[in-house]
Design a protein around this motif. Structure first.
Motif, PDB file in Angstrom:
ATOM      1  N   ARG A  74      -2.429   3.055 -13.537  1.00  0.00           N
ATOM      2  CA  ARG A  74      -1.804   1.900 -12.868  1.00  0.00           C
ATOM      3  C   ARG A  74      -0.908   2.365 -11.707  1.00  0.00           C
ATOM      4  O   ARG A  74      -0.216   3.388 -11.833  1.00  0.00           O
ATOM      5  CB  ARG A  74      -0.948   1.116 -13.859  1.00  0.00           C
ATOM      6  N   PRO A  75      -0.887   1.613 -10.586  1.00  0.00           N
ATOM      7  CA  PRO A  75      -0.077   2.021  -9.435  1.00  0.00           C
ATOM      8  C   PRO A  75       1.414   1.717  -9.635  1.00  0.00           C
ATOM      9  O   PRO A  75       1.772   0.726 -10.272  1.00  0.00           O
ATOM     10  CB  PRO A  75      -0.626   1.159  -8.291  1.00  0.00           C
ATOM     11  N   PHE A  76       2.230   2.563  -9.099  1.00  0.00           N
ATOM     12  CA  PHE A  76       3.686   2.335  -9.049  1.00  0.00           C
ATOM     13  C   PHE A  76       4.280   1.944 -10.412  1.00  0.00           C
ATOM     14  O   PHE A  76       4.893   0.883 -10.557  1.00  0.00           O
ATOM     15  CB  PHE A  76       4.043   1.299  -7.969  1.00  0.00           C
ATOM     16  N   VAL A  77       4.078   2.814 -11.394  1.00  0.00           N
ATOM     17  CA  VAL A  77       4.695   2.590 -12.707  1.00  0.00           C
ATOM     18  C   VAL A  77       5.636   3.738 -13.095  1.00  0.00           C
ATOM     19  O   VAL A  77       6.242   3.698 -14.153  1.00  0.00           O
ATOM     20  CB  VAL A  77       3.630   2.372 -13.815  1.00  0.00           C
ATOM     21  N   ALA A  96       8.834   6.549 -11.575  1.00  0.00           N
ATOM     22  CA  ALA A  96      10.207   6.335 -11.091  1.00  0.00           C
ATOM     23  C   ALA A  96      10.226   5.521  -9.785  1.00  0.00           C
ATOM     24  O   ALA A  96      11.020   4.587  -9.637  1.00  0.00           O
ATOM     25  CB  ALA A  96      10.896   7.683 -10.893  1.00  0.00           C
ATOM     26  N   ALA A  97       9.344   5.873  -8.853  1.00  0.00           N
ATOM     27  CA  ALA A  97       9.320   5.128  -7.576  1.00  0.00           C
ATOM     28  C   ALA A  97       8.899   3.683  -7.826  1.00  0.00           C
ATOM     29  O   ALA A  97       9.414   2.754  -7.195  1.00  0.00           O
ATOM     30  CB  ALA A  97       8.375   5.798  -6.588  1.00  0.00           C
ATOM     31  N   GLY A  98       7.979   3.492  -8.764  1.00  0.00           N
ATOM     32  CA  GLY A  98       7.525   2.140  -9.097  1.00  0.00           C
ATOM     33  C   GLY A  98       8.627   1.312  -9.717  1.00  0.00           C
ATOM     34  O   GLY A  98       8.743   0.111  -9.445  1.00  0.00           O
ATOM     35  N   TYR A 123       9.857   2.485   4.390  1.00  0.00           N
ATOM     36  CA  TYR A 123       9.902   3.794   3.747  1.00  0.00           C
ATOM     37  C   TYR A 123       9.253   3.732   2.371  1.00  0.00           C
ATOM     38  O   TYR A 123       9.119   2.655   1.767  1.00  0.00           O
ATOM     39  CB  TYR A 123      11.359   4.255   3.604  1.00  0.00           C
ATOM     40  N   HIS A 124       8.891   4.913   1.870  1.00  0.00           N
ATOM     41  CA  HIS A 124       8.338   4.996   0.520  1.00  0.00           C
ATOM     42  C   HIS A 124       9.490   4.897  -0.483  1.00  0.00           C
ATOM     43  O   HIS A 124      10.533   5.521  -0.291  1.00  0.00           O
ATOM     44  CB  HIS A 124       7.592   6.326   0.350  1.00  0.00           C
ATOM     45  N   PRO A 125       9.315   4.124  -1.566  1.00  0.00           N
ATOM     46  CA  PRO A 125      10.412   3.996  -2.549  1.00  0.00           C
ATOM     47  C   PRO A 125      10.883   5.336  -3.120  1.00  0.00           C
ATOM     48  O   PRO A 125      12.050   5.456  -3.504  1.00  0.00           O
ATOM     49  CB  PRO A 125       9.810   3.129  -3.659  1.00  0.00           C
ATOM     50  N   THR A 154      -1.771  -1.249  -4.200  1.00  0.00           N
ATOM     51  CA  THR A 154      -2.734  -0.155  -4.244  1.00  0.00           C
ATOM     52  C   THR A 154      -2.189   1.035  -3.451  1.00  0.00           C
ATOM     53  O   THR A 154      -1.036   1.033  -3.005  1.00  0.00           O
ATOM     54  CB  THR A 154      -4.123  -0.620  -3.733  1.00  0.00           C
ATOM     55  N   ASN A 155      -3.002   2.065  -3.316  1.00  0.00           N
ATOM     56  CA  ASN A 155      -2.620   3.270  -2.577  1.00  0.00           C
ATOM     57  C   ASN A 155      -3.718   3.651  -1.597  1.00  0.00           C
ATOM     58  O   ASN A 155      -4.880   3.268  -1.778  1.00  0.00           O
ATOM     59  CB  ASN A 155      -2.426   4.440  -3.556  1.00  0.00           C
ATOM     60  N   VAL A 156      -3.353   4.446  -0.601  1.00  0.00           N
ATOM     61  CA  VAL A 156      -4.338   4.959   0.346  1.00  0.00           C
ATOM     62  C   VAL A 156      -5.315   5.876  -0.376  1.00  0.00           C
ATOM     63  O   VAL A 156      -6.529   5.801  -0.203  1.00  0.00           O
ATOM     64  CB  VAL A 156      -3.623   5.733   1.482  1.00  0.00           C
ATOM     65  N   ILE A 182       0.843  -1.198   0.000  1.00  0.00           N
ATOM     66  CA  ILE A 182       0.000   0.000   0.000  1.00  0.00           C
ATOM     67  C   ILE A 182       0.880   1.251   0.000  1.00  0.00           C
ATOM     68  O   ILE A 182       1.654   1.491   0.933  1.00  0.00           O
ATOM     69  CB  ILE A 182      -0.943   0.023   1.222  1.00  0.00           C
ATOM     70  N   GLY A 183       0.763   2.029  -1.067  1.00  0.00           N
ATOM     71  CA  GLY A 183       1.502   3.287  -1.177  1.00  0.00           C
ATOM     72  C   GLY A 183       0.643   4.458  -0.751  1.00  0.00           C
ATOM     73  O   GLY A 183      -0.407   4.298  -0.109  1.00  0.00           O
ATOM     74  N   GLU A 184       1.093   5.656  -1.119  1.00  0.00           N
ATOM     75  CA  GLU A 184       0.441   6.881  -0.651  1.00  0.00           C
ATOM     76  C   GLU A 184      -0.657   7.340  -1.621  1.00  0.00           C
ATOM     77  O   GLU A 184      -1.834   7.358  -1.282  1.00  0.00           O
ATOM     78  CB  GLU A 184       1.528   7.942  -0.510  1.00  0.00           C
ATOM     79  N   ALA A 185      -0.259   7.691  -2.827  1.00  0.00           N
ATOM     80  CA  ALA A 185      -1.203   8.221  -3.817  1.00  0.00           C
ATOM     81  C   ALA A 185      -0.510   8.183  -5.171  1.00  0.00           C
ATOM     82  O   ALA A 185       0.726   8.181  -5.245  1.00  0.00           O
ATOM     83  CB  ALA A 185      -1.586   9.657  -3.464  1.00  0.00           C
ATOM     84  N   PRO A 186      -1.281   8.153  -6.256  1.00  0.00           N
ATOM     85  CA  PRO A 186      -0.651   8.104  -7.578  1.00  0.00           C
ATOM     86  C   PRO A 186       0.185   9.354  -7.859  1.00  0.00           C
ATOM     87  O   PRO A 186      -0.129  10.444  -7.386  1.00  0.00           O
ATOM     88  CB  PRO A 186      -1.856   8.070  -8.538  1.00  0.00           C
ATOM     89  N   GLY A 187       1.251   9.163  -8.633  1.00  0.00           N
ATOM     90  CA  GLY A 187       2.034  10.292  -9.139  1.00  0.00           C
ATOM     91  C   GLY A 187       1.634  10.584 -10.584  1.00  0.00           C
ATOM     92  O   GLY A 187       0.601  10.096 -11.064  1.00  0.00           O
ATOM     93  N   ARG A 188       2.465  11.338 -11.277  1.00  0.00           N
ATOM     94  CA  ARG A 188       2.111  11.790 -12.632  1.00  0.00           C
ATOM     95  C   ARG A 188       1.910  10.631 -13.604  1.00  0.00           C
ATOM     96  O   ARG A 188       0.921  10.584 -14.333  1.00  0.00           O
ATOM     97  CB  ARG A 188       3.213  12.728 -13.166  1.00  0.00           C
ATOM     98  N   VAL A 189       2.858   9.686 -13.593  1.00  0.00           N
ATOM     99  CA  VAL A 189       2.760   8.588 -14.567  1.00  0.00           C
ATOM    100  C   VAL A 189       1.577   7.668 -14.229  1.00  0.00           C
ATOM    101  O   VAL A 189       0.880   7.166 -15.125  1.00  0.00           O
ATOM    102  CB  VAL A 189       4.082   7.786 -14.620  1.00  0.00           C
ATOM    103  N   GLU A 190       1.340   7.476 -12.950  1.00  0.00           N
ATOM    104  CA  GLU A 190       0.210   6.642 -12.535  1.00  0.00           C
ATOM    105  C   GLU A 190      -1.106   7.304 -12.950  1.00  0.00           C
ATOM    106  O   GLU A 190      -2.041   6.643 -13.413  1.00  0.00           O
ATOM    107  CB  GLU A 190       0.241   6.435 -11.006  1.00  0.00           C
ATOM    108  N   ASP A 191      -1.174   8.614 -12.795  1.00  0.00           N
ATOM    109  CA  ASP A 191      -2.368   9.381 -13.170  1.00  0.00           C
ATOM    110  C   ASP A 191      -2.635   9.270 -14.679  1.00  0.00           C
ATOM    111  O   ASP A 191      -3.773   9.254 -15.132  1.00  0.00           O
ATOM    112  CB  ASP A 191      -2.129  10.848 -12.771  1.00  0.00           C
TER     113      ASP A 191
HETATM  114  N1  URA Z   1       3.779   6.765  -5.194  1.00  0.00           N
HETATM  115  C1  URA Z   1       2.774   6.133  -4.556  1.00  0.00           C
HETATM  116  O1  URA Z   1       2.629   6.244  -3.352  1.00  0.00           O
HETATM  117  N2  URA Z   1       1.952   5.390  -5.263  1.00  0.00           N
HETATM  118  C2  URA Z   1       2.072   5.220  -6.571  1.00  0.00           C
HETATM  119  O2  URA Z   1       1.256   4.499  -7.148  1.00  0.00           O
HETATM  120  C3  URA Z   1       3.140   5.864  -7.212  1.00  0.00           C
HETATM  121  C4  URA Z   1       3.979   6.637  -6.518  1.00  0.00           C
END
Ligand code: URA
Length: 209
Positions: free
Chosen positions: A62-65, A67-69, A171-173, A89-91, A49-58
């Motif tokens: 798709r989640p974590f795709v 740089a962090a993904g 930690y968050h990636p 998924t994300n919160v 479980i991550g935090e929230a989508p970033g630009r590429v996810e938006d």
């Molecule tokens: N960071 C997050 O927490 N979630 C994502 O899906 C992508 C980056």
């Protein structure tokens, strides 16, 4: 790693995905391109479980795709874990503008989706990536913490929507992108969670329950 179980998880997750994609429960629907409900094995033993989508996810839904993904994928590969076996998924399911932290209003509006995902997938392990995700999951069981550094690497037993799970905060990636020592700590925490799911419970450090 996969569990057999009653059919229907796919349908229930598809229903959640559809509700998330059409959600207007907080103002983030106004700025999102695509909602990012989550993806993976509907019967995964381990949920990330991550935090929230970033630009590429938006952009991709798709989640974590981004740089962090990619870093997360690298770490999973290094410890021999196939991302396809997990549920990710994300919160918060929609991107906060400019990747700002999600607000309490956004987190609370989105939390029921996360709880339903946990109820359907029934993971035995939950890996929380970053302080927001850790705070939300632990607070569902009345647990709190002052700094992520004090709880990462430890294991917490929770019951969420009737599902008993061990929570592994890390930690968050994104925090590891330019910090090799954080990268190593996340890798260590992931390895601990996945070794435990293969039966290595002797390495667990239970704090609660
Ligand atoms: N960071 C997050 O927490 N979630 C994502 O899906 C992508 C980056």
């Amino acid at each position: 790693m996969n569990r057999s179980g009653p059919q229907g998880e796919d349908d229930e997750l598809a229903e959640i995905n559809s509700e998330v994609s059409n959600c207007r429960k907080c103002p983030l629907y106004l700025s999102r391109k695509k909602a990012v409900p989550g993806e993976g094995n509907p019967r995964a033993e381990v949920m990330l479980i991550g935090e929230a989508p970033g630009r590429v996810e938006d952009e991709t839904g798709r989640p974590f795709v981004g740089a962090a993904g990619k870093l997360l994928d690298e770490l999973l590969h290094e410890i021999g874990v196939d991302r396809g076996n997990l549920y990710i998924t994300n919160v918060v399911k929609c991107r906060p503008p400019n990747n700002r932290d999600p607000t309490e209003e956004e987190i609370n509006a989105c939390k029921p989706y996360l709880i339903r995902q946990i109820a359907v997938v029934r993971p035995r392990k939950i890996i929380t990536l970053g302080r927001h995700s850790t705070r939300v999951i632990l607070s569902l069981n009345g647990l709190g913490f002052s700094e992520l550094a004090k709880v990462r690497g430890k294991v917490f037993k929770v019951n969420i929507a009737g599902v008993n799970a061990d929570v592994y905060p890390t930690y968050h990636p994104a925090a590891a992108l330019y910090n090799p020592s954080v990268r190593n700590l996340i890798k260590e925490d992931l390895a601990k969670a996945f070794n435990a799911s293969k039966g290595g419970s002797s390495i667990l450090d239970y704090l609660n329950g």
